[in-house]
Motif scaffolding. Structure first.
Motif, PDB file in Angstrom:
ATOM      1  N   HIS A  79       0.824  -1.213   0.000  1.00  0.00           N
ATOM      2  CA  HIS A  79       0.000   0.000   0.000  1.00  0.00           C
ATOM      3  C   HIS A  79       0.857   1.261   0.000  1.00  0.00           C
ATOM      4  CE1 HIS A  79      -3.811  -2.097   0.676  1.00  0.00           C
ATOM      5  NE2 HIS A  79      -3.133  -2.901   1.477  1.00  0.00           N
ATOM      6  N   SER A  80       0.318   2.301  -0.604  1.00  0.00           N
ATOM      7  CA  SER A  80       1.017   3.582  -0.676  1.00  0.00           C
ATOM      8  C   SER A  80       0.377   4.600   0.257  1.00  0.00           C
ATOM      9  CB  SER A  80       0.983   4.113  -2.117  1.00  0.00           C
ATOM     10  OG  SER A  80      -0.360   4.236  -2.569  1.00  0.00           O
ATOM     11  N   LEU A  81       1.100   5.718   0.440  1.00  0.00           N
ATOM     12  CA  LEU A  81       0.593   6.884   1.180  1.00  0.00           C
ATOM     13  C   LEU A  81       0.942   8.115   0.342  1.00  0.00           C
ATOM     14  CD1 LEU A  81       1.631   6.294   4.924  1.00  0.00           C
ATOM     15  CD2 LEU A  81      -0.675   6.186   3.965  1.00  0.00           C
ATOM     16  N   LYS A  82       0.301   8.246  -0.796  1.00  0.00           N
ATOM     17  CA  LYS A  82       0.731   9.242  -1.777  1.00  0.00           C
ATOM     18  C   LYS A  82       0.476  10.683  -1.353  1.00  0.00           C
ATOM     19  CE  LYS A  82      -3.535   8.979  -4.543  1.00  0.00           C
ATOM     20  NZ  LYS A  82      -4.077   8.638  -5.885  1.00  0.00           N
ATOM     21  N   PHE A  83      -0.350  10.908  -0.330  1.00  0.00           N
ATOM     22  CA  PHE A  83      -0.619  12.269   0.113  1.00  0.00           C
ATOM     23  C   PHE A  83       0.147  12.641   1.382  1.00  0.00           C
ATOM     24  CE2 PHE A  83      -4.697  11.222  -2.138  1.00  0.00           C
ATOM     25  CZ  PHE A  83      -4.483  12.081  -3.214  1.00  0.00           C
ATOM     26  N   GLN A 105      16.398   5.430   4.812  1.00  0.00           N
ATOM     27  CA  GLN A 105      16.363   3.973   4.985  1.00  0.00           C
ATOM     28  C   GLN A 105      15.102   3.319   4.412  1.00  0.00           C
ATOM     29  OE1 GLN A 105      16.827   3.509   9.222  1.00  0.00           O
ATOM     30  NE2 GLN A 105      18.792   4.581   9.257  1.00  0.00           N
ATOM     31  N   TRP A 106      14.211   4.121   3.821  1.00  0.00           N
ATOM     32  CA  TRP A 106      12.966   3.571   3.298  1.00  0.00           C
ATOM     33  C   TRP A 106      13.277   2.545   2.215  1.00  0.00           C
ATOM     34  CZ3 TRP A 106       8.687   3.908   5.823  1.00  0.00           C
ATOM     35  CH2 TRP A 106       7.482   3.524   5.225  1.00  0.00           C
ATOM     36  N   ALA A 107      12.635   1.401   2.285  1.00  0.00           N
ATOM     37  CA  ALA A 107      12.956   0.291   1.383  1.00  0.00           C
ATOM     38  C   ALA A 107      12.646   0.607  -0.083  1.00  0.00           C
ATOM     39  CB  ALA A 107      12.198  -0.959   1.821  1.00  0.00           C
ATOM     40  N   ILE A 108      11.608   1.393  -0.323  1.00  0.00           N
ATOM     41  CA  ILE A 108      11.211   1.720  -1.697  1.00  0.00           C
ATOM     42  C   ILE A 108      11.828   3.057  -2.074  1.00  0.00           C
ATOM     43  CG2 ILE A 108       9.245   2.088  -3.248  1.00  0.00           C
ATOM     44  CD1 ILE A 108       7.590   0.561  -1.033  1.00  0.00           C
ATOM     45  N   LYS A 109      12.506   3.090  -3.187  1.00  0.00           N
ATOM     46  CA  LYS A 109      13.186   4.307  -3.618  1.00  0.00           C
ATOM     47  C   LYS A 109      12.246   5.223  -4.414  1.00  0.00           C
ATOM     48  CE  LYS A 109      16.724   2.674  -1.587  1.00  0.00           C
ATOM     49  NZ  LYS A 109      16.978   3.170  -0.209  1.00  0.00           N
ATOM     50  N   THR A 110      12.620   6.485  -4.468  1.00  0.00           N
ATOM     51  CA  THR A 110      11.814   7.485  -5.173  1.00  0.00           C
ATOM     52  C   THR A 110      12.173   7.502  -6.655  1.00  0.00           C
ATOM     53  OG1 THR A 110      11.641   8.874  -3.203  1.00  0.00           O
ATOM     54  CG2 THR A 110      11.290   9.945  -5.338  1.00  0.00           C
ATOM     55  N   PHE A 135       4.620  -0.026  -6.184  1.00  0.00           N
ATOM     56  CA  PHE A 135       4.595  -0.596  -7.530  1.00  0.00           C
ATOM     57  C   PHE A 135       4.691   0.526  -8.562  1.00  0.00           C
ATOM     58  CE2 PHE A 135       2.076  -3.434  -4.810  1.00  0.00           C
ATOM     59  CZ  PHE A 135       2.811  -4.613  -4.938  1.00  0.00           C
ATOM     60  N   ALA A 136       5.296   0.216  -9.694  1.00  0.00           N
ATOM     61  CA  ALA A 136       5.498   1.226 -10.730  1.00  0.00           C
ATOM     62  C   ALA A 136       4.181   1.717 -11.317  1.00  0.00           C
ATOM     63  CB  ALA A 136       6.397   0.669 -11.834  1.00  0.00           C
ATOM     64  N   ASN A 137       3.214   0.821 -11.452  1.00  0.00           N
ATOM     65  CA  ASN A 137       1.912   1.178 -12.025  1.00  0.00           C
ATOM     66  C   ASN A 137       0.878   0.145 -11.592  1.00  0.00           C
ATOM     67  OD1 ASN A 137       2.245  -1.104 -13.852  1.00  0.00           O
ATOM     68  ND2 ASN A 137       3.641   0.225 -15.004  1.00  0.00           N
ATOM     69  N   ASN A 138      -0.368   0.357 -12.020  1.00  0.00           N
ATOM     70  CA  ASN A 138      -1.453  -0.536 -11.614  1.00  0.00           C
ATOM     71  C   ASN A 138      -1.302  -1.941 -12.184  1.00  0.00           C
ATOM     72  OD1 ASN A 138      -2.664   1.445 -10.089  1.00  0.00           O
ATOM     73  ND2 ASN A 138      -4.150   2.025 -11.650  1.00  0.00           N
ATOM     74  N   ALA A 141       1.018  -3.701  -9.918  1.00  0.00           N
ATOM     75  CA  ALA A 141       0.347  -3.936  -8.638  1.00  0.00           C
ATOM     76  C   ALA A 141      -0.620  -5.102  -8.740  1.00  0.00           C
ATOM     77  CB  ALA A 141      -0.388  -2.673  -8.203  1.00  0.00           C
ATOM     78  N   ALA A 142      -1.403  -5.157  -9.813  1.00  0.00           N
ATOM     79  CA  ALA A 142      -2.366  -6.243  -9.989  1.00  0.00           C
ATOM     80  C   ALA A 142      -1.667  -7.579 -10.197  1.00  0.00           C
ATOM     81  CB  ALA A 142      -3.288  -5.932 -11.170  1.00  0.00           C
ATOM     82  N   ALA A 143      -0.578  -7.561 -10.931  1.00  0.00           N
ATOM     83  CA  ALA A 143       0.163  -8.803 -11.200  1.00  0.00           C
ATOM     84  C   ALA A 143       0.725  -9.407  -9.919  1.00  0.00           C
ATOM     85  CB  ALA A 143       1.285  -8.525 -12.184  1.00  0.00           C
ATOM     86  N   ALA A 144       1.059  -8.555  -8.961  1.00  0.00           N
ATOM     87  CA  ALA A 144       1.651  -9.042  -7.716  1.00  0.00           C
ATOM     88  C   ALA A 144       0.616  -9.354  -6.636  1.00  0.00           C
ATOM     89  CB  ALA A 144       2.638  -8.005  -7.185  1.00  0.00           C
ATOM     90  N   ASN A 145      -0.661  -9.050  -6.911  1.00  0.00           N
ATOM     91  CA  ASN A 145      -1.673  -9.191  -5.863  1.00  0.00           C
ATOM     92  C   ASN A 145      -2.948  -9.873  -6.354  1.00  0.00           C
ATOM     93  OD1 ASN A 145      -0.650  -7.526  -3.327  1.00  0.00           O
ATOM     94  ND2 ASN A 145      -0.112  -6.327  -5.138  1.00  0.00           N
ATOM     95  N   ASN A 146      -2.780 -10.962  -7.065  1.00  0.00           N
ATOM     96  CA  ASN A 146      -3.934 -11.765  -7.480  1.00  0.00           C
ATOM     97  C   ASN A 146      -4.958 -10.941  -8.250  1.00  0.00           C
ATOM     98  OD1 ASN A 146      -5.376 -14.175  -7.681  1.00  0.00           O
ATOM     99  ND2 ASN A 146      -6.531 -13.800  -5.796  1.00  0.00           N
ATOM    100  N   ASN A 147      -4.444 -10.090  -9.130  1.00  0.00           N
ATOM    101  CA  ASN A 147      -5.282  -9.245  -9.989  1.00  0.00           C
ATOM    102  C   ASN A 147      -6.023  -8.144  -9.244  1.00  0.00           C
ATOM    103  OD1 ASN A 147      -4.889  -9.688 -12.659  1.00  0.00           O
ATOM    104  ND2 ASN A 147      -6.648 -11.014 -12.958  1.00  0.00           N
ATOM    105  N   ALA A 148      -5.686  -7.904  -7.988  1.00  0.00           N
ATOM    106  CA  ALA A 148      -6.301  -6.826  -7.213  1.00  0.00           C
ATOM    107  C   ALA A 148      -5.274  -5.723  -7.002  1.00  0.00           C
ATOM    108  CB  ALA A 148      -6.794  -7.346  -5.873  1.00  0.00           C
TER     109      ALA A 148
END
Length: 282
Positions: A79-83, A105-110, A135-138, A141-148
């Motif tokens: 999950h993201s926190l884009k705001f 130290q955040w695991a996901i880079k900008t 995830f780079a795009n939807n 994200a869907a590919a990694a989460n059972n199409n959700a």
């Protein structure tokens, strides 16, 4: 003659609509529609108390920090926190140096662009950056989460009725399908790859239980990390991400109410004073 004809036509259609309404109402009363599985087994959020409940409630910064830790170690993988920006964490009690360290130290880079080649690249986040998406795009994200596609959680508690309680209930509400459900709705078996949760709108969701055991996260303040405690903490944190100015808004509201009460009293006394002579004369 034309007016009379138009009146009769209108009267006919109005009568027909009225008769249709009566027939429909009678059918609904005598043969009510059967409940769906969602209507029969969906549950309202559990009751849970938080420090920020009520008009005088305030955030517990220790709890918010624990909730951020749960998000960081459990939820941020999907999950993201884009705001929310890293520097916003200073409101939780972190100092500038701690915020810089969290960002670095955040695991996901900008996502970034290599200035030398112009090609897409990544870099370490800085406090001014918003939390990067996992995830780079939807499609990814869907590919990694059972199409959700995992939703962004920045405003989740505002997007759901009883938001804070809903998040807490959803996290702690995973269970096996009740035998009564399968007996009453044999075709409503949870599909493979989904998980039954009576607090979710359609009872089945792709997200696996995020908190599965006590001690999944180790708190630095000594609080015992039970599943229930971790769920409360992350629900409180997500309330803060959606309502970071909650306390200021409530203070402003109370000050406004106090001002209106005083102004109303002064206006009433002014009215009495201005019209006192007129009333005596009358």
């Amino acid at each position: 003659m034309v007016r009379i004809g138009a009146f009769l036509v209108g009267l006919f259609f109005a009568g027909w609509l009225f008769v249709s309404f009566l027939v429909g109402a009678y059918s609904y009363v005598t043969e009510p529609p059967a409940k769906t599985v969602e209507q029969a087994f969906h549950l309202p959020p559990k009751h849970v108390a938080f420090s920020f409940d009520g008009p005088f409630g305030k955030y517990d910064k220790q709890q918010l920090q624990r909730g951020f830790q749960v998000f960081k170690e459990v939820c941020s993988a999907c999950h993201s926190l884009k705001f929310v920006a890293f520097r916003d964490l200073e409101a939780l009690g972190y100092n500038e140096a701690e915020v810089k360290a969290i960002a670095k130290q955040w695991a996901i880079k900008t996502p970034s662009v290599d200035p030398a080649t112009g090609e897409a690249s990544t870099r370490e986040p800085v406090p001014a950056d918003y939390f990067p998406k996992p995830f780079a795009n939807n499609v990814a994200a869907a590919a990694a989460n059972n199409n959700a596609i995992p939703p962004d959680l920045s405003l989740m508690t505002k997007a759901r009725h009883h938001g804070t309680a809903y998040v807490y209930s959803l996290i702690t509400g995973y269970q096996n399908q009740p035998a009564a459900l399968l007996k009453q709705f044999p075709d409503a078996k949870t599909p493979e790859g989904l998980h039954y949760n009576p607090y979710f709108a359609n009872l089945n969701l792709a997200m696996a239980p995020p908190l599965t055991a006590d001690g999944q996260v180790t708190y630095g303040d000594g609080t015992k990390p039970t599943v229930d405690q971790m769920a409360q903490d992350v629900a409180a944190f997500l309330t803060w991400t959606a309502e970071p100015k909650l306390e200021n808004r409530r203070k402003a509201g109370l000050a406004t109410l106090l001002f209106l009460l005083i102004a109303t009293g002064l206006a009433y006394m002014s009215y009495q004073n201005i019209w006192a002579d007129k009333k005596k004369a009358a």
